[in-house]
Design an enzyme around this catalytic site. Structure first.
Site, PDB file in Angstrom:
ATOM      1  CE  LYS A 106      -4.065   1.976   2.151  1.00 20.47           C
ATOM      2  NZ  LYS A 106      -3.811   3.509   2.087  1.00 20.47           N
ATOM      3  NE  ARG A 137     -10.072   9.374  -2.390  1.00 15.04           N
ATOM      4  CZ  ARG A 137      -9.886   8.298  -1.489  1.00 15.04           C
ATOM      5  NH1 ARG A 137      -9.098   7.609  -1.343  1.00 15.04           N
ATOM      6  NH2 ARG A 137     -11.260   8.247  -0.912  1.00 15.04           N
ATOM      7  NE  ARG A 140     -14.251   3.930   2.172  1.00 14.66           N
ATOM      8  CZ  ARG A 140     -13.187   4.344   2.059  1.00 14.66           C
ATOM      9  NH1 ARG A 140     -11.965   3.493   2.223  1.00 14.66           N
ATOM     10  NH2 ARG A 140     -12.857   5.738   1.849  1.00 14.66           N
ATOM     11  CE  LYS A 150      -8.911   1.869   4.694  1.00 15.33           C
ATOM     12  NZ  LYS A 150      -8.771   3.152   4.400  1.00 15.33           N
TER      13      LYS A 150
END
Ligand code: ATP
Length: 550
Positions: free
Chosen positions: A246, A266, A405, A411
């Site tokens: 990440k 984004r 999401r 993550k």
């Protein structure tokens, strides 16, 4: 459709609390609209004016709106602010102010839905240094012709917050119901087209047309997002998973067609000008028509530099060369959404990955497939060792889900939990902080999109950061009395905290103990801040002993 009719629908929806009834109400309106009205109605009902990917942005700040309303209502701008403060809502305040002037004006033109949209378009394209003046004139004209109820929704639309509870999910379901097509097909088309307005038009043509909707180059696709989780639970549930570093940079989407390329942030803004190095790297790595998803990182002496370095480049419009000498960015590409006319988001990650490795000669982010938790933990340790944020664990069979999401991407990162919260107010600073805002009121959002305060943050901001934050917020002040000001919510802070507590002081019901500023999230909009449910969840986990540490 007259704008008055639209306003009456909005008022009706505002009074409905049940989801199914809302969907039903909207679905009955859609078939009666013309092809021109349909996409506009669909966007407006969600409080949006243009598709998310459109370069057109309305860009009407509260100040301009108050100016226009004050002019039309024959009131002082201060009176407009006071009305908003008293009523707690721009729409209701404008409605009240227009009601007082209504008895005097006989010469109003009936507002039409499509004409209102055209006026918004005019405002969005008004450029140059006279643009604020141009926008103001159009806004005055609109309010001048608005009846009180129209004023309520016109004002909220201009600030792109309709407050009637019609989110994307409800509108998608209403479209499916209105035209008798499968919700899954509407969702497929929505993911590819990124705009329910356009999708409604296609849905009217039937299921086959929906099936054929493809992604288009230079129309950015919403980015797939991740949930927090652990390596062990992912592997237990899925067996084989993909593990990637990440990276702590900023997300980008690269589009190429022929010799032309564009890069989007984004938030789907075109940031090509600020990122010539990323463009150069990727143009050299492939000559295919392509859409790639990745993270831009800054590297110095082989180690990643902090996020703030990267984000500055994303916001840069001028003097990029000088900045490039200071900060070079490199791409880490981890996904592919489109190749030579073909939409790839419905394919599983494993297949997209194979294609990505085939067509991109360089800059592909390394990925390891494993079902061995110990091996994945080792990669995680290496990631941290090399200065990355952690790892992403991805489900190999997962499709690319724009804007979602979900649990398909998880993550994993260490340490203190942080929250992304909207800055809705501030207090003027004292002592060394005189002349700038010194402490900031933060809010999460509830299901209806309302922003509810959860605490104030004053620590963790350097003098330099305070100045940067002040510059961003000073034009967003919508009301103020004494030491306190209220902002048009546009700015997002990421904050750390020691603990979440229940609290009678804030309408959210929660408060943060020892909140601490971590960073400014200019890459996030207020629609992306932490939800009340999320805070509730964290509070519950914390009580079970799995919370964040100070
Ligand atoms: P955070 O605040 O933890 O950075 P976020 O809210 O910005 O997260 P998330 O969707 O929660 O966004 O985390 C995913 C983000 O991590 C992506 O938006 C992307 O910017 C970044 N990222 C870094 N490396 C990867 C990777 N290998 N795959 C996907 N996303 C990655």
């Amino acid at each position: 459709m007259l704008f008055m009719e639209f306003s009456r629908y909005c008022e009706q929806l505002e009074g409905i609390s049940g989801r199914l009834e809302m969907i039903d109400t909207v679905s009955r309106v859609l078939p009666s609209l013309t092809d021109e009205e349909l996409p506009i109605f669909v966007r407006f009902i969600m409080g949006r004016v243009f598709p998310d990917w459109s370069p057109l942005k309305l860009g009407i700040g509260p100040n301009l709106l108050y100016d226009a309303v004050a002019y039309v209502a024959g009131a002082r701008k201060g009176a407009v602010r006071e009305a908003i403060n008293t009523l707690g809502d721009v729409g209701l305040a404008v409605e009240g102010l227009l009601a007082t002037k209504e008895q005097q004006s006989f010469f109003i033109e009936e507002l039409d839905l499509v004409e209102v949209y055209r006026d918004f378009e005019r405002m969005a394209v008004a450029g140059g240094h006279r643009s604020q003046r141009g926008k103001l004139l159009v806004a005055r004209k609109l309010f001048g012709n608005a009846r009180p109820l129209e004023g309520r929704y016109l004002a909220r639309l201009m600030l792109e917050e309709l407050r009637i509870g019609m989110g994307e999910g409800n509108v998608r379901d209403a479209i499916a119901k209105a035209f008798g097509v499968d919700v899954a097909l509407v969702e497929h088309a929505h993911q590819a087209a990124g705009d329910l307005g356009e999708v409604a038009l296609v849905a009217r043509k039937g299921p086959d047309a929906l099936q054929e909707v493809e992604i288009e180059v230079f129309r950015p696709v919403k980015m797939m997002l991740a949930q927090q989780g652990t390596i062990a639970e992912r592997i237990e549930e899925y067996g084989d998973v993909a593990v990637e570093y990440k990276y702590d940079g900023s997300r980008f989407q690269f589009h190429r067609k022929g010799d032309e390329c564009r890069i989007y942030s984004r938030r789907l803004e075109d940031v090509t000008v600020g990122l010539p190095d990323i463009a150069r790297h990727l143009m050299a790595a492939t000559d295919r028509d392509i859409i790639l998803d990745g993270e831009a990182i800054a590297v110095k002496d082989g180690r990643p530099m902090p996020f703030q370095y990267v984000i500055r480049r994303f916001r840069r419009k001028h003097q990029v060369d000088a900045m490039m000498e200071e900060i070079m960015l490199v791409p880490r590409v981890f996904d592919i959404l489109y190749l030579d006319g073909e939409t790839l988001i419905d394919r599983p990650l494993s297949e997209r990955r194979r294609i990505l490795e085939e067509v991109l000669a360089d800059h592909v982010a390394p990925q390891v497939r494993t079902h061995d938790a110990a091996a994945a933990e080792e990669i995680y340790a290496r990631a941290l060792d090399q200065g990355h944020e952690g790892v992403m664990v991805k489900v190999l069979e997962s499709r690319y889900l724009p804007g979602i999401r979900g649990r398909q991407w998880v993550k994993v990162k260490p340490g203190v939990d942080t929250l992304d919260l909207a800055v809705i107010g501030a207090e003027w600073g004292e002592g060394r902080r005189t002349g700038v805002f010194g402490s900031f009121l933060l809010a999460c959002r509830d299901e209806a999109g309302r922003l509810l305060p959860v605490g104030k943050v004053a620590t963790g901001l350097s003098d330099e950061m305070l100045a940067e934050v002040h510059a961003l917020l000073k034009d967003l002040v919508i009301a103020g009395s004494g030491k306190e000001v209220t902002f048009e919510p546009q700015v997002v802070f990421e904050v750390g905290y020691a603990e979440i507590q229940t609290s009678p002081n804030y309408s959210s019901g929660y408060a943060l103990r020892f909140p601490r500023f971590v960073r400014l999230r200019v890459d996030k909009g207020v629609d992306e801040v932490e939800t009340l449910d999320g805070i509730r969840d964290r509070y519950a986990r914390q009580k079970n002993g799995a919370g964040s540490s100070p």
